[in-house]
Scaffold this motif. Sequence first.
Motif, PDB file in Angstrom:
ATOM      1  N   LEU A 180      -5.000  -1.628   6.670  1.00 38.19           N
ATOM      2  CA  LEU A 180      -5.267  -0.359   7.177  1.00 38.19           C
ATOM      3  C   LEU A 180      -5.174   1.221   5.310  1.00 38.19           C
ATOM      4  CD1 LEU A 180      -6.864   2.377   9.086  1.00 38.19           C
ATOM      5  CD2 LEU A 180      -4.337   3.053   9.401  1.00 38.19           C
ATOM      6  N   VAL A 181      -4.346   1.084   4.857  1.00 36.31           N
ATOM      7  CA  VAL A 181      -4.172   1.420   4.165  1.00 36.31           C
ATOM      8  C   VAL A 181      -5.146   0.795   2.871  1.00 36.31           C
ATOM      9  CG1 VAL A 181      -2.467   1.661   1.806  1.00 36.31           C
ATOM     10  CG2 VAL A 181      -1.612   1.534   3.403  1.00 36.31           C
ATOM     11  N   LEU A 182      -5.562  -0.175   2.595  1.00 32.43           N
ATOM     12  CA  LEU A 182      -6.542  -0.992   1.443  1.00 32.43           C
ATOM     13  C   LEU A 182      -7.929  -0.421   2.170  1.00 32.43           C
ATOM     14  CD1 LEU A 182      -5.569  -5.031   1.245  1.00 32.43           C
ATOM     15  CD2 LEU A 182      -5.356  -2.750  -0.880  1.00 32.43           C
ATOM     16  N   TYR A 183      -7.894   0.225   3.810  1.00 32.25           N
ATOM     17  CA  TYR A 183      -9.114   0.913   3.468  1.00 32.25           C
ATOM     18  C   TYR A 183      -9.131   1.910   3.370  1.00 32.25           C
ATOM     19  CZ  TYR A 183     -12.320   2.293   6.995  1.00 32.25           C
ATOM     20  OH  TYR A 183     -13.723   2.911   7.943  1.00 32.25           O
ATOM     21  N   LEU A 184      -8.045   2.952   3.149  1.00 32.67           N
ATOM     22  CA  LEU A 184      -8.409   4.476   2.500  1.00 32.67           C
ATOM     23  C   LEU A 184      -8.228   3.960   1.593  1.00 32.67           C
ATOM     24  CD1 LEU A 184      -5.206   5.582   4.877  1.00 32.67           C
ATOM     25  CD2 LEU A 184      -8.242   5.799   5.145  1.00 32.67           C
ATOM     26  N   ILE A 185      -8.058   3.463   0.626  1.00 34.73           N
ATOM     27  CA  ILE A 185      -7.783   3.230  -0.977  1.00 34.73           C
ATOM     28  C   ILE A 185      -9.554   2.477  -1.148  1.00 34.73           C
ATOM     29  CG2 ILE A 185      -7.486   1.814  -2.408  1.00 34.73           C
ATOM     30  CD1 ILE A 185      -4.818   1.463  -1.876  1.00 34.73           C
ATOM     31  N   LEU A 186     -10.051   1.491  -0.532  1.00 28.92           N
ATOM     32  CA  LEU A 186     -11.140   1.522  -1.106  1.00 28.92           C
ATOM     33  C   LEU A 186     -13.215   1.903  -0.238  1.00 28.92           C
ATOM     34  CD1 LEU A 186     -10.639  -3.131  -0.421  1.00 28.92           C
ATOM     35  CD2 LEU A 186     -11.169  -1.426  -2.322  1.00 28.92           C
ATOM     36  N   MET A 187     -12.059   3.209   0.847  1.00 29.51           N
ATOM     37  CA  MET A 187     -13.262   3.590   0.996  1.00 29.51           C
ATOM     38  C   MET A 187     -14.258   4.281  -0.068  1.00 29.51           C
ATOM     39  SD  MET A 187     -14.923   4.803   3.859  1.00 29.51           S
ATOM     40  CE  MET A 187     -14.053   4.908   5.461  1.00 29.51           C
ATOM     41  N   PRO A 188     -13.449   5.079  -1.313  1.00 28.17           N
ATOM     42  CA  PRO A 188     -14.341   6.372  -1.828  1.00 28.17           C
ATOM     43  C   PRO A 188     -15.044   5.491  -2.629  1.00 28.17           C
ATOM     44  CG  PRO A 188     -12.050   7.152  -1.920  1.00 28.17           C
ATOM     45  CD  PRO A 188     -12.068   5.528  -0.839  1.00 28.17           C
ATOM     46  N   ILE A 189     -14.892   3.854  -3.287  1.00 20.85           N
ATOM     47  CA  ILE A 189     -15.390   3.084  -4.200  1.00 20.85           C
ATOM     48  C   ILE A 189     -16.106   2.147  -3.848  1.00 20.85           C
ATOM     49  CG2 ILE A 189     -14.963   0.999  -5.597  1.00 20.85           C
ATOM     50  CD1 ILE A 189     -11.956   1.704  -5.203  1.00 20.85           C
ATOM     51  N   LEU A 190     -15.625   1.578  -2.571  1.00 24.21           N
ATOM     52  CA  LEU A 190     -16.708   1.602  -1.483  1.00 24.21           C
ATOM     53  C   LEU A 190     -17.958   1.902  -0.735  1.00 24.21           C
ATOM     54  CD1 LEU A 190     -15.043  -2.218  -0.677  1.00 24.21           C
ATOM     55  CD2 LEU A 190     -16.870  -2.210  -2.584  1.00 24.21           C
ATOM     56  N   GLY A 191     -17.739   3.759  -0.603  1.00 23.81           N
ATOM     57  CA  GLY A 191     -18.239   3.797   0.727  1.00 23.81           C
ATOM     58  C   GLY A 191     -18.080   3.940   2.657  1.00 23.81           C
ATOM     59  N   PHE A 192     -18.256   4.383   2.957  1.00 28.75           N
ATOM     60  CA  PHE A 192     -18.448   4.234   4.415  1.00 28.75           C
ATOM     61  C   PHE A 192     -18.527   2.709   5.054  1.00 28.75           C
ATOM     62  CE2 PHE A 192     -19.299   4.006   9.029  1.00 28.75           C
ATOM     63  CZ  PHE A 192     -18.402   4.441   9.341  1.00 28.75           C
ATOM     64  N   ILE A 193     -19.546   2.416   5.277  1.00 29.50           N
ATOM     65  CA  ILE A 193     -20.535   1.352   5.289  1.00 29.50           C
ATOM     66  C   ILE A 193     -19.920   0.366   4.534  1.00 29.50           C
ATOM     67  CG2 ILE A 193     -22.785  -0.163   5.482  1.00 29.50           C
ATOM     68  CD1 ILE A 193     -24.302   2.515   5.326  1.00 29.50           C
ATOM     69  N   ALA A 194     -19.833  -0.396   3.290  1.00 30.05           N
ATOM     70  CA  ALA A 194     -18.423  -1.401   3.505  1.00 30.05           C
ATOM     71  C   ALA A 194     -17.879  -1.852   3.356  1.00 30.05           C
ATOM     72  CB  ALA A 194     -19.173  -1.832   1.399  1.00 30.05           C
ATOM     73  N   ALA A 195     -16.394  -0.649   3.042  1.00 31.25           N
ATOM     74  CA  ALA A 195     -15.627  -0.666   3.741  1.00 31.25           C
ATOM     75  C   ALA A 195     -14.953  -0.588   5.160  1.00 31.25           C
ATOM     76  CB  ALA A 195     -14.867   0.474   2.682  1.00 31.25           C
ATOM     77  N   SER A 196     -15.879  -0.166   5.594  1.00 30.06           N
ATOM     78  CA  SER A 196     -15.642   0.224   7.767  1.00 30.06           C
ATOM     79  C   SER A 196     -16.048  -1.624   7.574  1.00 30.06           C
ATOM     80  CB  SER A 196     -16.393   1.446   8.447  1.00 30.06           C
ATOM     81  OG  SER A 196     -16.094   2.046   7.817  1.00 30.06           O
ATOM     82  N   ALA A 197     -16.901  -2.221   6.950  1.00 33.82           N
ATOM     83  CA  ALA A 197     -17.658  -3.484   7.848  1.00 33.82           C
ATOM     84  C   ALA A 197     -16.477  -4.374   7.516  1.00 33.82           C
ATOM     85  CB  ALA A 197     -19.020  -4.024   6.989  1.00 33.82           C
ATOM     86  N   LEU A 198     -15.754  -4.555   5.910  1.00 37.25           N
ATOM     87  CA  LEU A 198     -14.803  -5.412   5.554  1.00 37.25           C
ATOM     88  C   LEU A 198     -13.716  -5.741   6.183  1.00 37.25           C
ATOM     89  CD1 LEU A 198     -14.241  -7.800   3.590  1.00 37.25           C
ATOM     90  CD2 LEU A 198     -13.704  -5.523   2.425  1.00 37.25           C
ATOM     91  N   PHE A 199     -13.285  -4.097   6.948  1.00 36.99           N
ATOM     92  CA  PHE A 199     -12.192  -3.657   7.468  1.00 36.99           C
ATOM     93  C   PHE A 199     -11.917  -4.528   8.998  1.00 36.99           C
ATOM     94  CE2 PHE A 199      -9.951  -0.591  10.436  1.00 36.99           C
ATOM     95  CZ  PHE A 199      -9.086  -0.926  10.292  1.00 36.99           C
ATOM     96  N   LEU A 200     -13.407  -4.295   9.493  1.00 32.26           N
ATOM     97  CA  LEU A 200     -13.349  -4.493  10.517  1.00 32.26           C
ATOM     98  C   LEU A 200     -13.833  -6.188  10.509  1.00 32.26           C
ATOM     99  CD1 LEU A 200     -15.763  -1.700  12.238  1.00 32.26           C
ATOM    100  CD2 LEU A 200     -13.216  -2.245  13.091  1.00 32.26           C
ATOM    101  N   PHE A 201     -14.443  -6.951   9.823  1.00 32.01           N
ATOM    102  CA  PHE A 201     -14.463  -7.930   9.591  1.00 32.01           C
ATOM    103  C   PHE A 201     -12.996  -8.332   9.596  1.00 32.01           C
ATOM    104  CE2 PHE A 201     -14.213 -11.876   7.002  1.00 32.01           C
ATOM    105  CZ  PHE A 201     -15.042 -12.583   7.943  1.00 32.01           C
ATOM    106  N   THR A 202     -12.423  -8.057   8.760  1.00 31.52           N
ATOM    107  CA  THR A 202     -10.692  -8.875   8.120  1.00 31.52           C
ATOM    108  C   THR A 202      -9.935  -8.538   9.767  1.00 31.52           C
ATOM    109  OG1 THR A 202     -11.069  -7.706   6.321  1.00 31.52           O
ATOM    110  CG2 THR A 202      -9.202  -8.233   7.328  1.00 31.52           C
ATOM    111  N   LEU A 203     -10.650  -7.945  10.246  1.00 30.10           N
ATOM    112  CA  LEU A 203      -9.577  -7.196  11.668  1.00 30.10           C
ATOM    113  C   LEU A 203      -9.688  -8.322  12.559  1.00 30.10           C
ATOM    114  CD1 LEU A 203      -8.806  -3.956  11.853  1.00 30.10           C
ATOM    115  CD2 LEU A 203      -7.099  -5.565  11.716  1.00 30.10           C
ATOM    116  N   PHE A 204     -11.279  -8.361  12.798  1.00 34.54           N
ATOM    117  CA  PHE A 204     -11.677  -9.701  13.876  1.00 34.54           C
ATOM    118  C   PHE A 204     -11.918 -10.930  13.466  1.00 34.54           C
ATOM    119  CE2 PHE A 204     -15.264  -6.493  14.902  1.00 34.54           C
ATOM    120  CZ  PHE A 204     -14.571  -5.408  15.556  1.00 34.54           C
ATOM    121  N   VAL A 205     -11.744 -11.542  12.186  1.00 31.74           N
ATOM    122  CA  VAL A 205     -11.883 -12.386  11.867  1.00 31.74           C
ATOM    123  C   VAL A 205     -10.507 -13.239  11.946  1.00 31.74           C
ATOM    124  CG1 VAL A 205     -10.926 -12.652   9.399  1.00 31.74           C
ATOM    125  CG2 VAL A 205     -12.596 -14.751  10.347  1.00 31.74           C
ATOM    126  N   ARG A 206      -9.339 -13.093  12.943  1.00 29.73           N
ATOM    127  CA  ARG A 206      -7.962 -13.345  13.240  1.00 29.73           C
ATOM    128  C   ARG A 206      -8.137 -13.970  14.339  1.00 29.73           C
ATOM    129  NH1 ARG A 206      -2.855  -9.408  12.315  1.00 29.73           N
ATOM    130  NH2 ARG A 206      -2.477 -11.402  12.744  1.00 29.73           N
TER     131      ARG A 206
END
Length: 150
Positions: free
Chosen positions: A87-113
Amino acid sequence: MKRWNAGAWAGIGVSLFSLTFLLLSLDFSYTGPAGPGPGFLPLWISGIMFILSIFYIWESVKDKDGTGEPMPRGAALKSVLFVLVILVLYLILMPILGFIAASALFLFTLFVRHYKWHISIGAAVLVTLVLFWLFGSVLHVDLPESTFGW
Protein backbone atom coordinates in the motif's frame (compact mmCIF):
# COMPACT_ATOMS: atom_id res chain seq x y z
CA MET A 1 -0.62 -6.77 33.22
CA LYS A 2 -3.19 -7.37 30.51
CA ARG A 3 -1.90 -7.51 26.94
CA TRP A 4 -3.78 -5.46 24.39
CA ASN A 5 -5.35 -7.35 21.57
CA ALA A 6 -5.47 -6.56 17.88
CA GLY A 7 -8.82 -4.78 18.29
CA ALA A 8 -7.27 -2.14 20.51
CA TRP A 9 -4.43 -1.51 18.06
CA ALA A 10 -6.84 -1.40 15.11
CA GLY A 11 -9.01 1.06 17.04
CA ILE A 12 -6.00 3.28 17.70
CA GLY A 13 -5.11 3.22 14.00
CA VAL A 14 -8.67 4.08 12.94
CA SER A 15 -8.91 6.84 15.56
CA LEU A 16 -5.67 8.45 14.33
CA PHE A 17 -6.85 8.14 10.72
CA SER A 18 -10.25 9.67 11.45
CA LEU A 19 -8.77 12.41 13.64
CA THR A 20 -6.42 13.37 10.81
CA PHE A 21 -9.31 13.66 8.36
CA LEU A 22 -11.41 15.49 10.93
CA LEU A 23 -8.71 18.12 11.30
CA LEU A 24 -8.17 18.33 7.53
CA SER A 25 -11.91 18.75 6.92
CA LEU A 26 -11.87 21.94 9.00
CA ASP A 27 -10.00 23.61 6.12
CA PHE A 28 -13.10 23.32 3.90
CA SER A 29 -16.23 25.43 4.24
CA TYR A 30 -19.02 23.74 6.17
CA THR A 31 -21.80 25.38 4.16
CA GLY A 32 -22.12 26.38 0.53
CA PRO A 33 -24.48 28.55 -1.49
CA ALA A 34 -26.95 25.70 -2.04
CA GLY A 35 -26.64 23.95 1.34
CA PRO A 36 -23.88 21.74 2.72
CA GLY A 37 -20.40 22.67 1.59
CA PRO A 38 -17.36 20.53 0.81
CA GLY A 39 -16.44 20.22 4.49
CA PHE A 40 -19.83 18.98 5.68
CA LEU A 41 -19.58 15.27 4.85
CA PRO A 42 -15.89 14.74 5.73
CA LEU A 43 -16.40 16.46 9.08
CA TRP A 44 -19.37 14.31 10.07
CA ILE A 45 -18.02 11.02 8.75
CA SER A 46 -14.59 11.44 10.33
CA GLY A 47 -16.15 12.68 13.58
CA ILE A 48 -18.47 9.69 13.82
CA MET A 49 -15.60 7.37 12.89
CA PHE A 50 -13.46 8.87 15.65
CA ILE A 51 -16.18 8.45 18.28
CA LEU A 52 -16.88 4.86 17.22
CA SER A 53 -13.16 4.02 17.25
CA ILE A 54 -12.91 5.28 20.84
CA PHE A 55 -15.82 3.00 21.80
CA TYR A 56 -14.12 0.13 19.98
CA ILE A 57 -10.84 0.71 21.84
CA TRP A 58 -12.74 0.84 25.13
CA GLU A 59 -14.52 -2.45 24.41
CA SER A 60 -11.26 -4.11 23.36
CA VAL A 61 -9.37 -2.96 26.45
CA LYS A 62 -12.08 -3.83 28.98
CA ASP A 63 -12.39 -7.38 27.62
CA LYS A 64 -12.04 -9.21 30.95
CA ASP A 65 -11.97 -12.83 29.81
CA GLY A 66 -9.31 -12.23 27.14
CA THR A 67 -11.36 -13.62 24.26
CA GLY A 68 -10.53 -10.63 22.08
CA GLU A 69 -8.72 -10.91 18.79
CA PRO A 70 -5.02 -11.61 19.46
CA MET A 71 -2.29 -9.77 17.62
CA PRO A 72 -1.32 -11.63 14.44
CA ARG A 73 1.82 -13.74 14.53
CA GLY A 74 3.78 -15.75 12.02
CA ALA A 75 2.20 -16.01 8.58
CA ALA A 76 -0.70 -13.73 9.50
CA LEU A 77 1.69 -10.99 10.61
CA LYS A 78 3.69 -11.38 7.39
CA SER A 79 0.48 -10.98 5.37
CA VAL A 80 -0.49 -7.81 7.24
CA LEU A 81 2.98 -6.31 6.81
CA PHE A 82 3.03 -7.31 3.12
CA VAL A 83 -0.24 -5.47 2.47
CA LEU A 84 1.00 -2.38 4.35
CA VAL A 85 4.27 -2.31 2.38
CA ILE A 86 2.44 -2.77 -0.94
CA LEU A 87 0.00 0.00 0.00
CA VAL A 88 2.84 2.42 0.80
CA LEU A 89 4.54 1.55 -2.50
CA TYR A 90 1.22 2.15 -4.29
CA LEU A 91 0.97 5.61 -2.76
CA ILE A 92 4.56 6.38 -3.77
CA LEU A 93 4.15 5.08 -7.34
CA MET A 94 0.75 6.67 -8.01
CA PRO A 95 2.11 10.12 -9.00
CA ILE A 96 4.88 8.54 -11.08
CA LEU A 97 3.00 5.77 -12.91
CA GLY A 98 -0.50 7.25 -12.81
CA PHE A 99 -3.73 5.67 -11.64
CA ILE A 100 -4.03 2.94 -14.27
CA ALA A 101 -0.53 1.47 -14.09
CA ALA A 102 -0.11 1.86 -10.32
CA SER A 103 -3.54 0.37 -9.57
CA ALA A 104 -3.08 -2.56 -11.95
CA LEU A 105 0.34 -3.30 -10.43
CA PHE A 106 -1.03 -2.98 -6.88
CA LEU A 107 -3.95 -5.30 -7.53
CA PHE A 108 -1.81 -7.81 -9.43
CA THR A 109 0.62 -7.95 -6.50
CA LEU A 110 -2.23 -8.66 -4.11
CA PHE A 111 -4.03 -11.17 -6.36
CA VAL A 112 -1.01 -13.19 -7.50
CA ARG A 113 -0.49 -14.54 -3.98
CA HIS A 114 -3.81 -16.41 -4.17
CA TYR A 115 -4.57 -16.92 -7.88
CA LYS A 116 -2.68 -17.98 -10.98
CA TRP A 117 -0.69 -15.20 -12.65
CA HIS A 118 -2.88 -14.95 -15.77
CA ILE A 119 -6.06 -14.71 -13.71
CA SER A 120 -4.38 -12.10 -11.50
CA ILE A 121 -3.40 -9.98 -14.51
CA GLY A 122 -6.88 -10.18 -16.00
CA ALA A 123 -8.63 -9.33 -12.74
CA ALA A 124 -6.23 -6.49 -11.93
CA VAL A 125 -6.62 -4.89 -15.37
CA LEU A 126 -10.40 -5.37 -15.41
CA VAL A 127 -10.93 -3.89 -11.93
CA THR A 128 -8.58 -1.00 -12.70
CA LEU A 129 -10.34 -0.16 -15.96
CA VAL A 130 -13.79 -0.34 -14.35
CA LEU A 131 -12.66 1.97 -11.54
CA PHE A 132 -11.02 4.32 -14.05
CA TRP A 133 -14.24 4.48 -16.07
CA LEU A 134 -16.42 4.87 -12.96
CA PHE A 135 -14.41 7.64 -11.33
CA GLY A 136 -13.12 9.30 -14.50
CA SER A 137 -16.18 9.21 -16.77
CA VAL A 138 -19.20 8.76 -14.54
CA LEU A 139 -18.17 10.73 -11.44
CA HIS A 140 -15.79 13.14 -13.26
CA VAL A 141 -12.99 12.74 -10.71
CA ASP A 142 -9.54 13.79 -11.89
CA LEU A 143 -7.32 10.76 -11.42
CA PRO A 144 -3.52 10.98 -11.29
CA GLU A 145 -1.80 10.66 -14.66
CA SER A 146 1.68 9.37 -15.28
CA THR A 147 4.49 11.48 -16.62
CA PHE A 148 3.52 10.08 -20.03
CA GLY A 149 -0.01 11.51 -19.77
CA TRP A 150 -1.96 8.28 -19.17
